[in-house]
Design a protein around this motif. Sequence first.
Motif, PDB file in Angstrom:
ATOM      1  N   GLN A 149     -43.880 -16.383  -6.554  1.00 36.66           N
ATOM      2  CA  GLN A 149     -45.166 -16.853  -6.055  1.00 36.66           C
ATOM      3  C   GLN A 149     -45.542 -16.166  -4.750  1.00 36.66           C
ATOM      4  O   GLN A 149     -46.707 -15.848  -4.513  1.00 36.66           O
ATOM      5  N   SER A 150     -44.553 -15.909  -3.907  1.00 45.32           N
ATOM      6  CA  SER A 150     -44.842 -15.228  -2.650  1.00 45.32           C
ATOM      7  C   SER A 150     -45.307 -13.801  -2.887  1.00 45.32           C
ATOM      8  O   SER A 150     -46.279 -13.338  -2.279  1.00 45.32           O
ATOM      9  N   VAL A 151     -44.613 -13.088  -3.777  1.00 53.16           N
ATOM     10  CA  VAL A 151     -45.009 -11.706  -4.070  1.00 53.16           C
ATOM     11  C   VAL A 151     -46.408 -11.681  -4.667  1.00 53.16           C
ATOM     12  O   VAL A 151     -47.250 -10.842  -4.302  1.00 53.16           O
ATOM     13  N   ILE A 208     -45.457 -14.206   2.255  1.00 53.84           N
ATOM     14  CA  ILE A 208     -44.280 -13.551   1.674  1.00 53.84           C
ATOM     15  C   ILE A 208     -42.994 -14.220   2.145  1.00 53.84           C
ATOM     16  O   ILE A 208     -41.979 -14.180   1.461  1.00 53.84           O
ATOM     17  N   LEU A 209     -43.017 -14.877   3.302  1.00 54.74           N
ATOM     18  CA  LEU A 209     -41.822 -15.558   3.804  1.00 54.74           C
ATOM     19  C   LEU A 209     -41.647 -16.947   3.201  1.00 54.74           C
ATOM     20  O   LEU A 209     -40.522 -17.412   3.000  1.00 54.74           O
ATOM     21  N   GLY A 210     -42.749 -17.624   2.917  1.00 53.81           N
ATOM     22  CA  GLY A 210     -42.677 -19.017   2.510  1.00 53.81           C
ATOM     23  C   GLY A 210     -41.920 -19.246   1.214  1.00 53.81           C
ATOM     24  O   GLY A 210     -41.130 -20.186   1.103  1.00 53.81           O
ATOM     25  N   PRO A 230     -46.982 -20.975  -1.276  1.00 55.69           N
ATOM     26  CA  PRO A 230     -46.018 -20.734  -2.356  1.00 55.69           C
ATOM     27  C   PRO A 230     -45.120 -21.938  -2.628  1.00 55.69           C
ATOM     28  O   PRO A 230     -44.841 -22.259  -3.790  1.00 55.69           O
ATOM     29  N   ALA A 231     -44.679 -22.601  -1.555  1.00 50.72           N
ATOM     30  CA  ALA A 231     -43.816 -23.767  -1.724  1.00 50.72           C
ATOM     31  C   ALA A 231     -44.557 -24.898  -2.427  1.00 50.72           C
ATOM     32  O   ALA A 231     -43.996 -25.586  -3.287  1.00 50.72           O
ATOM     33  N   ILE A 232     -45.826 -25.107  -2.076  1.00 53.44           N
ATOM     34  CA  ILE A 232     -46.623 -26.156  -2.718  1.00 53.44           C
ATOM     35  C   ILE A 232     -46.801 -25.857  -4.205  1.00 53.44           C
ATOM     36  O   ILE A 232     -46.674 -26.744  -5.056  1.00 53.44           O
ATOM     37  N   LEU A 233     -47.092 -24.608  -4.542  1.00 49.46           N
ATOM     38  CA  LEU A 233     -47.301 -24.233  -5.946  1.00 49.46           C
ATOM     39  C   LEU A 233     -46.039 -24.435  -6.767  1.00 49.46           C
ATOM     40  O   LEU A 233     -46.082 -25.016  -7.865  1.00 49.46           O
ATOM     41  N   VAL A 234     -44.905 -23.974  -6.262  1.00 41.97           N
ATOM     42  CA  VAL A 234     -43.663 -24.108  -7.022  1.00 41.97           C
ATOM     43  C   VAL A 234     -43.258 -25.579  -7.112  1.00 41.97           C
ATOM     44  O   VAL A 234     -42.790 -26.043  -8.160  1.00 41.97           O
TER      45      VAL A 234
END
Length: 400
Positions: A142-144, A276-278, A329-333
């Motif tokens: 997700q970050s990429v 990209i870090l999240g 990204p964390a929220i999406l995953v």
Amino acid sequence: MPASPAPASAARGTAYAILAALSLSHLLNDLVQSLLPAIYPLLKQSFHLDFGQIGLITLVFQLTASVLQPVVGLYTDRRSMPFSLALGMAASLVGLLLLSMAWTYGVLLLAAGLVGIGSAIFHPEASRVARLASGGRYGLAQSVFQVGGNAGTALGPLLVAFIVVPHGQSSVAWFSLAALAGIIVLGIVGRWYRDRLAASARAPARSRPGTVTPLSRARIVATVAILLTLIFSKYFYMASFSSYYTFYLIHRFGVSVAQSQVYLFVFLGAVAAGTILGGPIGDRVGRKPVIWGSILGVLPFTLILPHANLAWTVALTIPIGAILASAMPAILVYAQELLPGRVGLVGGLFFGFAFGMGGLGAAILGEVADHTSIEFVYALSAYLPLIGLSAALLPRLASR
């Protein structure tokens, strides 16, 4: 909930080439979309617009995207459409060309709506392909994927400063080359996706991961509501930058239009770095700590920014952008793990809600700026990250 067809991606390993192609296509897609707010100062002067009318342009774009995205995601959960990605980019291409030759305010709104349609088609299915290509490293994938979009959003204002500002609105048409390149890349991704779906259909059922969430339906609904509340705080505040940061710098510090675009690029570059870090951090320490820290942790910086001079304002936008962006990204995953088998719906709902809140925020903040001042907008919106306290109510999932 029945799962949409998907193989056990971890067993196949991470498809880095596909993730890179998705990130590139996301860059091109969001580069095209970022041209619209980046040329607001030019449109304001050419069409004699007030801040409320500028906010309405953003609202049309964001609401078109936000209303259609969950619908597209729900449909593609049931019937995958590998080549819909290229179709979405084509819609953005038409909107871009229309924007370059718009002659009335109504045509501007139509162009914004077409770009929004392209976004609505692109994001849900692209998010699904990113998870499919992740090899089990969902946060990284997700970050990429998302950092490509952030990079495109960051590049837009910079290119506007050096291309559109000197040559005028018609030069926006040159960016149609980016959209054409995106269509080609997404055609390649679509073929890989089609082949992977065919392979998944032939795979034995035992290769598919379990999709049972141990939470009750009521707890799931409440958790989704909390996640959407966090999205609201993030994107409502981000709207103050995407639509009005250049005006704030010009009005308060007297910088030129070109300088303001460069400073906007600094902020958007920080957003890309945070994105990209999240994801990888979430893979390592868990989604909830990243969500908690990224949204609430930005509060001290937002409270200081309205009182800072130009140098400190630019400097403060770096931690603000990086910390705030690390949450998405964390929220999406987290949401994908909460609603297994509903990757398209999650992508459409959350990206769509994010765009909708960005559009609503732009419209409301534009009216506030018209009735008060652009400085007051930043003093008021600085308190939005306090809503991040609601992250404490998120349950910790088994997968962290």
